[in-house]
Design a protein around this motif. Structure first.
Motif, short mmCIF file in Angstrom:
data_model
loop_
_atom_site.label_atom_id
_atom_site.label_comp_id
_atom_site.label_asym_id
_atom_site.label_seq_id
_atom_site.Cartn_x
_atom_site.Cartn_y
_atom_site.Cartn_z
N ASP A 122 0.87 -1.18 0.00
CA ASP A 122 0.00 0.00 0.00
C ASP A 122 0.90 1.22 0.00
OD1 ASP A 122 -1.80 2.03 0.37
OD2 ASP A 122 -2.79 1.13 2.10
N THR A 123 1.18 1.76 -1.18
CA THR A 123 2.11 2.89 -1.30
C THR A 123 1.46 4.22 -0.94
OG1 THR A 123 1.62 3.03 -3.66
CG2 THR A 123 3.54 1.73 -3.02
N LEU A 124 0.18 4.21 -0.60
CA LEU A 124 -0.48 5.44 -0.17
C LEU A 124 -0.19 5.73 1.30
CD1 LEU A 124 -3.93 4.99 -1.95
CD2 LEU A 124 -1.94 6.29 -2.73
N LYS A 125 0.33 4.75 2.02
CA LYS A 125 0.67 4.91 3.43
C LYS A 125 2.18 5.08 3.60
CE LYS A 125 -3.01 2.02 5.37
NZ LYS A 125 -3.26 0.79 6.15
N GLN A 126 2.56 5.64 4.74
CA GLN A 126 3.98 5.71 5.09
C GLN A 126 4.52 4.30 5.25
OE1 GLN A 126 5.94 8.51 5.43
NE2 GLN A 126 4.18 9.61 4.61
N LEU A 127 5.80 4.12 5.00
CA LEU A 127 6.43 2.81 5.10
C LEU A 127 6.25 2.20 6.49
CD1 LEU A 127 8.14 0.65 3.69
CD2 LEU A 127 10.18 1.91 4.44
N THR A 128 6.27 3.03 7.52
CA THR A 128 6.13 2.52 8.90
C THR A 128 4.68 2.26 9.30
OG1 THR A 128 6.16 4.79 9.73
CG2 THR A 128 8.27 3.59 9.71
N GLU A 129 3.75 2.43 8.35
CA GLU A 129 2.34 2.17 8.62
C GLU A 129 1.80 1.02 7.77
OE1 GLU A 129 0.30 5.83 7.88
OE2 GLU A 129 1.37 6.88 9.47
N THR A 130 2.58 0.53 6.84
CA THR A 130 2.13 -0.54 5.95
C THR A 130 3.12 -1.69 6.00
OG1 THR A 130 1.31 -1.01 3.72
CG2 THR A 130 3.24 0.44 3.88
N PHE A 170 5.70 -22.95 -1.92
CA PHE A 170 5.17 -21.58 -1.90
C PHE A 170 5.81 -20.84 -0.73
CE2 PHE A 170 2.16 -18.55 -0.09
CZ PHE A 170 1.92 -17.74 -1.19
N THR A 171 6.18 -19.58 -0.95
CA THR A 171 6.71 -18.77 0.14
C THR A 171 5.99 -17.42 0.17
OG1 THR A 171 8.48 -17.75 -1.17
CG2 THR A 171 9.01 -19.80 -0.03
N ALA A 172 5.92 -16.87 1.35
CA ALA A 172 5.41 -15.50 1.52
C ALA A 172 6.31 -14.82 2.53
CB ALA A 172 3.97 -15.52 2.01
N SER A 173 6.60 -13.57 2.26
CA SER A 173 7.43 -12.77 3.15
C SER A 173 6.74 -11.42 3.35
CB SER A 173 8.81 -12.59 2.53
OG SER A 173 9.59 -11.72 3.31
N VAL A 174 6.63 -11.01 4.60
CA VAL A 174 6.00 -9.73 4.93
C VAL A 174 7.04 -8.87 5.62
CG1 VAL A 174 4.11 -8.60 6.16
CG2 VAL A 174 3.79 -10.91 5.23
N GLU A 175 7.44 -7.77 4.98
CA GLU A 175 8.41 -6.84 5.55
C GLU A 175 7.66 -5.72 6.25
OE1 GLU A 175 11.28 -5.46 2.73
OE2 GLU A 175 11.80 -7.49 2.09
N ILE A 176 7.98 -5.53 7.53
CA ILE A 176 7.29 -4.55 8.36
C ILE A 176 8.33 -3.60 8.94
CG2 ILE A 176 5.85 -4.23 10.40
CD1 ILE A 176 4.85 -7.14 9.86
N TYR A 177 8.23 -2.33 8.61
CA TYR A 177 9.17 -1.34 9.12
C TYR A 177 8.54 -0.60 10.29
CZ TYR A 177 12.00 -2.19 5.01
OH TYR A 177 12.78 -2.79 4.05
N GLY A 178 9.34 -0.35 11.32
CA GLY A 178 8.86 0.34 12.52
C GLY A 178 8.35 -0.66 13.54
N ASP A 179 8.03 -0.15 14.71
CA ASP A 179 7.59 -1.01 15.82
C ASP A 179 6.11 -0.88 16.16
OD1 ASP A 179 10.06 -2.29 16.45
OD2 ASP A 179 10.77 -0.40 17.32
#
Length: 185
Positions: A72-80, A155-164
């Protein structure tokens, strides 16, 4: 008395309709999912995933792998979060060598494993784990899921989450998308 019986039956049906996955239970998810979804198939037609129409989505493929990247590129990186799904050819065995290689990769990337486990995901044997570290100057979490799709595919899935902030909620939201994946082969 008849109204009470009908009401009781209706409650049982509603409760049984929402079958929570083991992963959703593990992360204590109470997430209904996203709306305005568009269906994407990977280039090799191995799987379909439903992604919000407003998200930026790209595809990649090679001789042995087909991937879909979305966020979701409409949100800040630390919110998506950034979601990468992949279907690959190759054998996969959840044995000692597999776990040692996974731990080695985690260590090489200066990440710390927070939790991990094995489960059945969309009726497939699956290993998952969450790691934490720092990336691009941000606190960083990553949720990884690896499912054996057959003797020669996975099958693999990876979810990158920035921020705490809201890490668990973002994992739950990504699980809501992942749990609706449809395998075509």
């Amino acid at each position: 008395m008849r109204k009470f019986s009908v009401f009781f039956l209706l409650i049982i049906v509603i409760i049984s309709c929402k079958k929570e996955s083991d992963l959703s239970k593990e992360f204590d998810c109470d997430y209904e999912g996203l709306s305005n979804l568009k269906t994407y198939s990977d280039f090799k037609n191995n799987f379909k995933i439903h992604i919000p129409t407003s998200w930026k989505t790209t595809k990649y493929y090679s001789d042995v792998q087909s991937e879909i990247f979305t966020a979701d590129t409409l949100k800040q990186l630390t919110e998506t979060y950034i979601l990468k799904t992949s279907y690959a050819l190759g054998s996969l065995n959840f044995d000692t060598d597999f776990y040692q290689k996974t731990d080695s990769i985690i260590h090489q990337n200066n990440l710390k494993k927070i939790k991990s486990g094995t489960t059945t995901f969309i009726e497939l044997p699956t290993f998952w784990y969450v790691v934490k570290g720092e990336k691009n100057g941000f606190s960083y979490h990553q949720f990884n899921l690896i499912s054996k799709k057959g003797d020669l595919a996975y099958f693999t899935a990876s979810v990158e989450i920035y921020g705490d902030l809201n890490v668990n909620e973002r994992i739950c939201e990504s699980l809501a998308l992942l749990e609706k994946i449809e395998f075509l082969q």
